[in-house]
Write a protein that holds these residues in place. Structure first.
Motif, PDB file in Angstrom:
ATOM      1  N   VAL A 166      -0.929  -6.610   2.129  1.00  0.00           N
ATOM      2  CA  VAL A 166       0.167  -7.433   1.618  1.00  0.00           C
ATOM      3  C   VAL A 166       0.139  -7.515   0.093  1.00  0.00           C
ATOM      4  N   GLY A 167      -1.050  -7.390  -0.507  1.00  0.00           N
ATOM      5  CA  GLY A 167      -1.137  -7.420  -1.958  1.00  0.00           C
ATOM      6  C   GLY A 167      -0.383  -6.278  -2.598  1.00  0.00           C
ATOM      7  N   LEU A 168      -0.580  -5.074  -2.066  1.00  0.00           N
ATOM      8  CA  LEU A 168       0.137  -3.908  -2.580  1.00  0.00           C
ATOM      9  C   LEU A 168       1.630  -4.009  -2.304  1.00  0.00           C
ATOM     10  N   LEU A 169       1.974  -4.590  -1.158  1.00  0.00           N
ATOM     11  CA  LEU A 169       3.393  -4.758  -0.815  1.00  0.00           C
ATOM     12  C   LEU A 169       4.088  -5.632  -1.849  1.00  0.00           C
ATOM     13  N   ILE A 170       3.412  -6.708  -2.257  1.00  0.00           N
ATOM     14  CA  ILE A 170       3.989  -7.625  -3.242  1.00  0.00           C
ATOM     15  C   ILE A 170       4.048  -6.979  -4.616  1.00  0.00           C
ATOM     16  N   VAL A 171       2.910  -6.442  -5.071  1.00  0.00           N
ATOM     17  CA  VAL A 171       2.798  -5.961  -6.444  1.00  0.00           C
ATOM     18  C   VAL A 171       3.606  -4.689  -6.684  1.00  0.00           C
ATOM     19  N   ASP A 172       3.588  -3.767  -5.717  1.00  0.00           N
ATOM     20  CA  ASP A 172       4.243  -2.468  -5.921  1.00  0.00           C
ATOM     21  C   ASP A 172       5.692  -2.433  -5.449  1.00  0.00           C
ATOM     22  N   HIS A 173       5.956  -2.954  -4.272  1.00  0.00           N
ATOM     23  CA  HIS A 173       7.266  -2.717  -3.648  1.00  0.00           C
ATOM     24  C   HIS A 173       8.243  -3.884  -3.801  1.00  0.00           C
ATOM     25  N   SER A 202      -9.891 -11.288   0.375  1.00  0.00           N
ATOM     26  CA  SER A 202      -8.499 -10.851   0.474  1.00  0.00           C
ATOM     27  C   SER A 202      -7.550 -12.044   0.564  1.00  0.00           C
ATOM     28  N   ALA A 203      -7.954 -13.086   1.301  1.00  0.00           N
ATOM     29  CA  ALA A 203      -7.104 -14.276   1.415  1.00  0.00           C
ATOM     30  C   ALA A 203      -6.947 -14.964   0.061  1.00  0.00           C
ATOM     31  N   ALA A 204      -8.066 -15.153  -0.656  1.00  0.00           N
ATOM     32  CA  ALA A 204      -8.008 -15.797  -1.972  1.00  0.00           C
ATOM     33  C   ALA A 204      -7.290 -14.904  -2.985  1.00  0.00           C
ATOM     34  N   GLY A 205      -7.620 -13.616  -2.976  1.00  0.00           N
ATOM     35  CA  GLY A 205      -7.015 -12.686  -3.924  1.00  0.00           C
ATOM     36  C   GLY A 205      -5.522 -12.534  -3.720  1.00  0.00           C
ATOM     37  N   HIS A 206      -5.088 -12.431  -2.467  1.00  0.00           N
ATOM     38  CA  HIS A 206      -3.663 -12.280  -2.189  1.00  0.00           C
ATOM     39  C   HIS A 206      -2.897 -13.573  -2.494  1.00  0.00           C
ATOM     40  N   THR A 207      -3.520 -14.721  -2.244  1.00  0.00           N
ATOM     41  CA  THR A 207      -2.873 -15.989  -2.589  1.00  0.00           C
ATOM     42  C   THR A 207      -2.640 -16.075  -4.088  1.00  0.00           C
ATOM     43  N   ALA A 208      -3.610 -15.572  -4.867  1.00  0.00           N
ATOM     44  CA  ALA A 208      -3.486 -15.592  -6.322  1.00  0.00           C
ATOM     45  C   ALA A 208      -2.386 -14.662  -6.820  1.00  0.00           C
ATOM     46  N   LEU A 209      -1.960 -13.709  -5.994  1.00  0.00           N
ATOM     47  CA  LEU A 209      -0.886 -12.791  -6.384  1.00  0.00           C
ATOM     48  C   LEU A 209       0.509 -13.374  -6.105  1.00  0.00           C
ATOM     49  N   LEU A 210       0.578 -14.366  -5.254  1.00  0.00           N
ATOM     50  CA  LEU A 210       1.876 -14.883  -4.821  1.00  0.00           C
ATOM     51  C   LEU A 210       2.756 -15.404  -5.960  1.00  0.00           C
ATOM     52  N   PRO A 211       2.196 -16.047  -7.009  1.00  0.00           N
ATOM     53  CA  PRO A 211       3.067 -16.512  -8.102  1.00  0.00           C
ATOM     54  C   PRO A 211       3.807 -15.409  -8.835  1.00  0.00           C
TER      55      PRO A 211
END
Length: 475
Positions: free
Chosen positions: A171-178, A350-359
């Motif tokens: 999901v991190g790549l989905l948010i950041v890239d796509h 992954s949970a903490a890292g992906h949450t930090a990407l949400l903003p």
């Protein structure tokens, strides 16, 4: 003569059976070929899902990369790194500049206007489709890297299938890239390919870039040690003011959302040299163990060391961006499908890292999508890894930490406005960074300890799948 005739007849009767045997053998498909075809079919299916995200919001990075296409296509090489017509100057290493030049040769057939360096902010429909498509297509490098690394590490289909879910559906790549728009999948694909090849030849190459002039922390604090350090300084500065004590003169606000050099109010202000020394010093123990201990000269230990070095760079590096956490999360996917201890830390990191990407998806319209993406991927991660390792992997306090992560985007988008209105606009981002930094720091410490223990287990209380408590051995 009769005997010869009988022999010839016997040969004739055998020949059809041999032919049938060959046909039957050919008819039986090689499992590896079948698995490979299924893998690429899944990649194509995921690419179609990514294509559906093309009309969504994109960040200023979309214009950054369009401008780089124009620069590399329209200007001579000597002007690539000096052109300043746009504020989005080319500041990536030459490899990426040539990558942009390669893409620009296809872009001219789609919409030549996107390659005009004077067309600042140009974003035609054709341009959007083209740039989105380049991210999707280059993601196949990432998929190939995942496949190659799996062939190095995995012997069974179940582990391979779990790795596919954790990496290709990340999901991190989905948010950041796509959605946000970047090319992290392509670059991480190169990393995964490098890991797969290097683990076969027992070499190591690590490079780090430090943008010294941009300040210690980014406009939005990455969830690392410096976020905790900056948060402590803010709290101490408030206490100091309450008691009328003096603070450092010229202290810059690190909650203004600006990229600038910072001066801390109470705590010592770290310098680029200090962060480099700290980062390098924190890497040395794991590198020393990797090269000195014979027990650690395995592909798994090598990748674990790469994860540790990447995570250490994220934790203590100068001006680290929040998305750099993916350089630790993605390689850790491979280890999570092999070792229960690594799986435990992968879930938390992954949970903490992906949450930090949400903003990064800051528009209010994306609030439900952000929460849905986080909950869905985290749930899939937990269920698949619990099933793969046949046990619960998290202790009670780890479950408690994880349970509060989904409330961070809820506070950012709903509760903060109800409580403070338009005041303290940076507070939700600061809380997200600080809380996620706790999980990232915990993961970094845990990985370091387990890397030194080399197989020594500790006993912890965990909640099993049926809700009962059970003593389990974990690294």
């Amino acid at each position: 003569m009769l005997s010869r005739k009988k022999n010839e007849e016997s040969v004739k009767t055998v020949e059809p059976s041999e032919k049938e045997a060959k046909e039957n053998t050919a008819a039986v498909e090689d499992p590896s070929n079948r698995s490979s075809r299924s893998f690429w079919f899944l990649c194509a299916l995921i690419a179609c899902v990514k294509l559906l995200l093309s009309p969504t919001y994109h960040s200023t990075d979309f214009e950054v990369h369009r401008n780089w296409l124009a620069i590399t296509h329209s200007l001579p090489i000597k002007e690539w790194y000096v052109n300043a017509k746009s504020e989005w100057t080319l500041d990536y290493p030459p490899f990426f500049a040539w990558f942009e030049y390669f893409l620009s040769n296809f872009a001219k057939s789609v919409d030549p206007k996107m390659l005009n360096v004077n067309n600042l902010g140009y974003a035609s429909v054709a341009t959007k489709i083209f740039q989105r498509s380049t991210v999707i297509v280059t993601d196949f490098v990432y998929a190939y890297g995942v496949k190659e690394l799996s062939q190095t590490l995995h012997q069974d289909e179940k582990s391979f299938a779990t790795l596919i879910v954790l990496t290709l559906c990340n999901v991190g790549l989905l948010i950041v890239d796509h959605i946000h728009f970047q090319y992290n999948g392509f670059l991480l694909g190169v990393l995964m390919l490098s890991l797969s090849k290097v683990t076969r030849i027992s070499k190591e190459v690590i490079t780090r870039l430090f943008p010294f002039k941009r300040g210690l922390v980014h406009a939005y604090w990455a969830a690392n040690a410096w976020a905790l350090y900056t948060g402590c300084d803010k709290v101490l500065s408030i206490i100091w003011k309450q008691f009328g004590w003096s603070t450092a003169s010229g202290a810059a606000s690190m909650t203004a959302g600006l990229v600038q050099e910072n001066v801390y109010a109470v705590l010592p202000t770290p310098t680029p040299v200090a962060t480099f020394v700290i980062t390098f010093t924190m890497m040395l123990p794991s590198l020393w163990v990797l090269f000195i201990r014979n027990s650690h000269k395995t592909p798994q230990h090598f990748i674990r060391c790469v994860v540790l070095c990447g995570l250490t760079s994220f934790m203590f590096g100068w001006h680290v961006h929040e998305k750099a956490i993916l350089t630790a999360i993605i390689p850790l996917c491979a280890l999570a499908t092999i070792d229960a201890g690594d799986a435990k830390i992968f879930i938390i990191l992954s949970a903490a890292g992906h949450t930090a990407l949400l903003p990064l998806l800051h528009q209010i319209i994306f609030a439900p999508l952000r929460i849905l993406l986080l909950l869905t991927y985290t749930s899939i991660t937990i269920i698949s890894l619990f099933n793969l390792h046949n046990k619960s992997l998290l202790s009670n306090y780890e479950w408690l930490y994880m349970s509060w992560l989904p409330f961070l985007p809820v506070y950012e988008n709903v509760l903060h406005k109800l409580l403070f209105g338009d005041r303290l606009p940076f507070l939700p981002l600061a809380l997200t960074s600080l809380y996620c930094a706790v999980g990232v720091t915990y993961s970094w410490l845990y990985l370091n300890i387990t890397f030194f223990r080399d197989g020594k287990y500790t006993t912890e209380t965990a909640v099993t799948l049926d809700g009962s408590k059970k003593k389990i051995k974990v690294l």
